[in-house]
Design a protein around this motif. Structure first.
Motif, mmCIF file in Angstrom:
data_model
loop_
_atom_site.group_PDB
_atom_site.id
_atom_site.type_symbol
_atom_site.label_atom_id
_atom_site.label_comp_id
_atom_site.label_asym_id
_atom_site.label_seq_id
_atom_site.Cartn_x
_atom_site.Cartn_y
_atom_site.Cartn_z
ATOM 1 N N GLU A 13 0.822 -1.208 0.000
ATOM 2 C CA GLU A 13 0.000 0.000 0.000
ATOM 3 C C GLU A 13 0.860 1.264 0.000
ATOM 4 O O GLU A 13 0.410 2.327 -0.447
ATOM 5 N N HIS A 14 2.073 1.140 0.504
ATOM 6 C CA HIS A 14 2.960 2.303 0.619
ATOM 7 C C HIS A 14 4.082 2.291 -0.411
ATOM 8 O O HIS A 14 4.865 3.246 -0.461
ATOM 9 N N HIS A 17 4.572 5.384 -2.790
ATOM 10 C CA HIS A 17 5.049 6.562 -2.055
ATOM 11 C C HIS A 17 6.525 6.419 -1.705
ATOM 12 O O HIS A 17 7.310 7.376 -1.874
ATOM 13 N N GLY A 55 3.057 4.249 7.899
ATOM 14 C CA GLY A 55 3.481 5.095 6.787
ATOM 15 C C GLY A 55 4.633 6.003 7.165
ATOM 16 O O GLY A 55 5.605 6.144 6.412
ATOM 17 N N THR A 59 8.498 5.813 5.719
ATOM 18 C CA THR A 59 9.098 6.993 5.097
ATOM 19 C C THR A 59 10.424 7.324 5.750
ATOM 20 O O THR A 59 11.416 7.642 5.078
#
Length: 291
Positions: A13-14, A17, A55, A59
């Motif tokens: 899902e990440h 990104h 998330g 990151t």
């Protein structure tokens, strides 16, 4: 579905990104993929029950991995610079989406990637995470091992370079040191004409608030005005590397009090940053050189 499959699903899902963050940091699709894969390996070895914000955690990890990769480049500067040129074309390696890569490359732009390549690793990370992904400085600071104030300075300096720099920035570290050395010699000798020859007609000198507080002008524009500012007035400065980038420092007793960062294009100086903020100086890697 077992726990590993569930974790893999959440990671996917990440992925887009994370790849976008890594690509903007590294300018290479293959290296971005390596950074994302390393992030997955670290996640798979971590107890996710200790992670409140997956998330944000991902990151931070991909940013740290990318930063380490950038710093590794700095230790291999004997390698050809072409090895670190940003990917201009779509990568077609198996498992990648060429259409997505084309969109990602277009969204960044080659001109920006070229400018980002001239930044020190910590500057690049601070700028990318704050200006492109809206991460607050207090979250970025631990990644670069600096205070939030110093991290803000890193991003501000990077932003000025990105916004005010032409597309043909000088990236050869040897040539950078030559130009800065010639500037120092001309300044020490009061050679106004030599200074004019080294300065771009539209050069901008900017000072941070700490330097302004002790008498520096906040901004000086134009080659003649900047040359006048420095002519005969840099006798106490000495060559230095500022986070690996050629610059100057005033360091009485070996303690940096003021540093001068330079932006160079086509052999001419287009920007000078006069930095005296104590947090910035404490957290910047200033390596004093002979000369």
């Amino acid at each position: 579905m077992d726990e590993n499959d569930f974790l893999a699903g959440r990671f996917e899902e990440h992925r887009s990104h994370l790849r976008a963050v890594a690509y903007r940091m590294l300018g290479s699709f293959s290296e971005a993929d390596d950074a994302v894969q390393d992030t997955w390996i670290r996640l798979s070895r971590t107890d996710v029950r200790d992670i409140d914000n997956l998330g944000g955690w991902l990151t931070t990890v991909v940013a740290r991995v990318s930063l380490n990769m950038l710093r590794s480049r700095r230790t291999r500067r004997e390698d050809p610079l072409e090895a670190f040129v940003a990917d201009p074309a779509v990568c077609t390696a198996e498992g990648n989406d060429p259409e997505h890569e084309a969109v990602l490359a277009d969204s960044v732009g080659m001109a920006l990637l070229v400018v980002l390549e001239t930044l020190a690793p910590a500057e690049r990370l601070a700028f990318v995470l704050h200006d492109m992904f809206a991460l607050p400085f207090d979250e970025i600071a631990p990644i670069v091992d600096r205070t939030p104030t110093a991290t803000r300075q890193l991003a501000s300096r990077a932003r000025r370079r990105v916004q005010g720099s032409p597309g043909d920035l000088e990236v050869d570290p040897i040539r950078q040191r030559e130009v800065v050395g010639a500037f120092l010699a001309a300044s020490r000798g009061g050679d106004f004409q030599a200074l004019l020859a080294l300065l771009d007609p539209d050069v901008v000198l900017r000072a941070d608030s700490a330097a302004v507080a002790v008498g520096a002008m906040a901004e000086v524009r134009g080659a003649a005005a900047v040359a006048e500012t420095f002519s005969g007035r840099a006798r106490g400065a000495r060559p230095a590397l500022l986070d690996g980038i050629a610059g100057l420092a005033w360091a009485p007793g070996g303690e940096p009090r003021v540093v001068f960062g330079f932006v160079i294009a086509s052999g001419r100086i287009v920007g000078i940053d006069l930095l005296s903020d104590p947090d910035y100086l404490r957290d910047t890697d200033v390596q004093l050189l002979d000369g």
